[in-house]
Scaffold this motif. Sequence first.
Motif, mmCIF file in Angstrom:
data_model
loop_
_atom_site.group_PDB
_atom_site.id
_atom_site.type_symbol
_atom_site.label_atom_id
_atom_site.label_comp_id
_atom_site.label_asym_id
_atom_site.label_seq_id
_atom_site.Cartn_x
_atom_site.Cartn_y
_atom_site.Cartn_z
ATOM 1 N N UNK A 1 0.641 -1.160 0.048
ATOM 2 C CA UNK A 1 -0.087 0.099 0.128
ATOM 3 C C UNK A 1 0.995 1.251 -0.044
ATOM 4 N N UNK A 2 1.735 1.311 0.713
ATOM 5 C CA UNK A 2 2.832 2.269 1.011
ATOM 6 C C UNK A 2 4.310 1.893 0.976
ATOM 7 N N UNK A 3 5.071 2.618 0.781
ATOM 8 C CA UNK A 3 6.642 2.303 1.001
ATOM 9 C C UNK A 3 6.893 1.956 2.305
ATOM 10 N N UNK A 4 6.338 2.740 3.014
ATOM 11 C CA UNK A 4 6.610 2.463 4.632
ATOM 12 C C UNK A 4 6.178 1.230 5.200
ATOM 13 N N UNK A 5 5.141 0.567 4.247
ATOM 14 C CA UNK A 5 4.737 -0.719 4.569
ATOM 15 C C UNK A 5 5.714 -2.014 3.726
ATOM 16 N N UNK A 6 6.399 -1.508 3.153
ATOM 17 C CA UNK A 6 7.439 -2.656 2.304
ATOM 18 C C UNK A 6 7.965 -3.545 3.122
ATOM 19 N N UNK A 7 8.110 -4.716 3.062
ATOM 20 C CA UNK A 7 8.729 -5.778 3.795
ATOM 21 C C UNK A 7 10.280 -5.844 3.603
ATOM 22 N N UNK A 8 11.072 -5.101 2.701
ATOM 23 C CA UNK A 8 12.249 -5.110 2.441
ATOM 24 C C UNK A 8 13.262 -5.221 3.800
#
Length: 349
Positions: free
Chosen positions: A260-267
Amino acid sequence: MHLSEDFPEDLPAGLPKAELHLHIEGTLEPESAFALAARNGVELPYADAEELREAYRFGDLQSFLDLYYALMAVLRTADDFTELADAYLARAAAQGVRHAEIFFDPQAHTARGVPVGTVIEGLAGALDRSEERHGVTTQLIMCFLRDRPAESAMETLDAAKPCLHHIVGIGLDSAEAGHPPAAFREVYAEAEALGLRKVAHAGEEGPPSYIREALDVLGVERVDHGLRAMEDPELVERLVRERVPLTVCPLSNVRLRAVDALADHPLKAMMEAGLLVTVNSDDPAYFGGYAGDNFRAVREALGLDDHHLRELARNSFRAAFLDHDEARRARYLAEVDAHTSGRAGGPSR
């Protein structure tokens, strides 16, 4: 506006890196599309480059693919492909890319009457002189469209055989949902017999089981995307144990609603789990940024420090198909350490 215009020059911009998940057709900037259209007598349904750039605001993978394939109509000649690749390499070099393994989609061009040899020879015209002109070494990976029959992929592989000296490997891309990797078993077996390396998109739209199929049925050496592996702890454990690289594309994942948003990315969680994860740009003209832009974006959104960025850069060279030249791989890794020495955390060991 690309992120490179919003952030100051810093570690992510100049950090030496390899790009391992890059579709050359996805580097077609609106201005280039209009220039090629004019040269080749192709009429685009947009008033100008700015209106076309607005069309790059899509809501899902299929709407992106519809535009992506439609714009390929401007690519007609070998010179067009040479120009496209050369423009990408110049941008990539400016953002620290030292080695690029570039995808292309021959079926999207042969379906329009452009011979596969024209595509490959055109791309090779730029790649063969890339190290001299841009300081970027390159390899070429031929991808098959998974939403077309496997028979078409096999025909494409056969047609490309006279040009295989330009190609290091094969891949599998396009719409993933409902198109499991196993359908391409015979194509991948033939490619292996020809000595080609093997990668495949899996685990972006598709479930973790597609990642398992790519590994077990196709025998891939790298997984492109692989985000949904995080839903399967046993699969994560296997990927860590077997050191299978994942070529993640953060800005693409957001634009295509994989997250949904880059802050939610699992990286960051993927790195903390011990996965050999890399950061790449996918289709940068469409997704808002090239390799360095993706590094900057995840640093800001996920709070990555210099150690994280250095490890991502080192992973990119570890995952590259440089087995034929381990000395070059070692030089690239040394460049990463030299670039980051003296910063917080010091060089990695």
